[in-house]
Scaffold this motif. Sequence first.
Motif, short mmCIF file in Angstrom:
data_model
loop_
_atom_site.label_atom_id
_atom_site.label_comp_id
_atom_site.label_asym_id
_atom_site.label_seq_id
_atom_site.Cartn_x
_atom_site.Cartn_y
_atom_site.Cartn_z
N SER A 76 0.95 -1.19 0.00
CA SER A 76 0.07 0.13 -0.03
C SER A 76 0.85 1.20 0.04
O SER A 76 0.27 2.27 -0.17
CB SER A 76 -1.10 0.08 1.13
N ASP A 77 2.26 1.12 0.07
CA ASP A 77 3.08 2.37 0.21
C ASP A 77 3.94 2.33 -1.11
O ASP A 77 4.87 3.03 -0.89
CB ASP A 77 3.90 2.33 1.34
N MET A 78 3.73 1.55 -1.97
CA MET A 78 4.45 1.42 -3.26
C MET A 78 3.81 2.12 -4.46
O MET A 78 2.59 1.46 -4.52
CB MET A 78 5.10 0.21 -3.61
N LEU A 79 4.49 2.59 -5.54
CA LEU A 79 3.73 2.86 -6.70
C LEU A 79 4.40 1.76 -7.79
O LEU A 79 5.39 1.24 -7.73
CB LEU A 79 4.29 4.22 -7.22
N TYR A 80 3.52 1.28 -8.45
CA TYR A 80 3.50 0.20 -9.63
C TYR A 80 3.58 0.54 -11.30
O TYR A 80 2.49 1.68 -11.41
CB TYR A 80 2.58 -1.14 -9.48
N SER A 81 4.42 0.06 -11.84
CA SER A 81 3.97 0.28 -13.32
C SER A 81 3.90 -1.16 -14.07
O SER A 81 4.65 -2.06 -13.55
CB SER A 81 5.32 1.09 -13.94
N HIS A 82 2.90 -1.29 -14.76
CA HIS A 82 2.84 -2.78 -15.54
C HIS A 82 2.83 -2.50 -16.87
O HIS A 82 2.56 -1.37 -17.55
CB HIS A 82 1.49 -3.13 -15.01
N GLY A 83 3.37 -3.58 -17.71
CA GLY A 83 3.10 -3.57 -19.29
C GLY A 83 3.53 -4.77 -19.67
O GLY A 83 3.77 -5.75 -19.04
N MET A 95 17.15 1.17 -16.48
CA MET A 95 16.68 1.54 -15.25
C MET A 95 17.47 2.61 -14.42
O MET A 95 18.82 2.27 -14.74
CB MET A 95 16.23 0.32 -14.32
N PRO A 96 16.98 3.64 -14.13
CA PRO A 96 17.99 5.11 -13.65
C PRO A 96 18.73 4.02 -12.31
O PRO A 96 18.11 3.09 -11.61
CB PRO A 96 17.13 5.90 -13.06
N LYS A 97 19.88 4.46 -11.88
CA LYS A 97 20.74 4.05 -10.95
C LYS A 97 19.81 4.76 -9.81
O LYS A 97 19.26 5.60 -9.60
CB LYS A 97 22.01 4.72 -10.69
N ARG A 98 19.30 3.62 -8.67
CA ARG A 98 18.79 3.89 -7.40
C ARG A 98 19.54 4.76 -6.54
O ARG A 98 20.62 4.71 -6.41
CB ARG A 98 18.34 2.55 -6.81
N THR A 99 18.88 6.07 -6.07
CA THR A 99 19.28 6.90 -5.33
C THR A 99 18.49 6.85 -4.02
O THR A 99 19.58 6.96 -2.89
CB THR A 99 19.47 8.35 -5.86
N THR A 100 17.54 6.56 -3.68
CA THR A 100 16.82 6.31 -2.82
C THR A 100 15.49 5.26 -2.78
O THR A 100 15.34 5.04 -4.01
CB THR A 100 16.12 7.69 -2.10
N GLY A 101 15.27 5.01 -1.78
CA GLY A 101 14.03 3.90 -1.84
C GLY A 101 14.44 2.66 -2.33
O GLY A 101 15.53 2.08 -2.48
N TYR A 102 13.18 1.83 -3.02
CA TYR A 102 13.29 0.55 -3.57
C TYR A 102 12.90 0.61 -4.88
O TYR A 102 11.74 1.29 -5.33
CB TYR A 102 12.53 -0.38 -2.33
N HIS A 103 13.28 -0.07 -5.53
CA HIS A 103 12.80 -0.47 -7.09
C HIS A 103 13.26 -1.82 -7.56
O HIS A 103 14.36 -2.37 -7.05
CB HIS A 103 12.96 0.50 -8.16
#
Length: 110
Positions: A76-83, A95-103
Amino acid sequence: MLMKTNIKNIITIIGLSFFSSGILASGKTVDLMTAVQAESELMFNNAIARASGVNQFDHSRKPATVETQSIVRSQSDMLYSHGVFDASKSIEITMPKRTTGYHSLHLFDA
């Protein structure tokens, strides 16, 4: 710095041929033996509709709620992308280099 992943000769997530010969597209009755394939076909068709076509992303701009989640137990605290992408020739995912958070990136071959 960008991370690049190149995938060749793989149908990533789902191929277009799946839709033309699917259980739902054929008009056949869904029974115990075809229920799993029919549910998968329905989920992929819904993802394609939300993204306005194949090879397009659908980006959620708000966190999912119980009423709007398309997967079981989404965070419930994450945003999702689907395709749904046709990678029969090749596909490149950047994918961009992660600077903060989780992906994370999940690929399914169907």
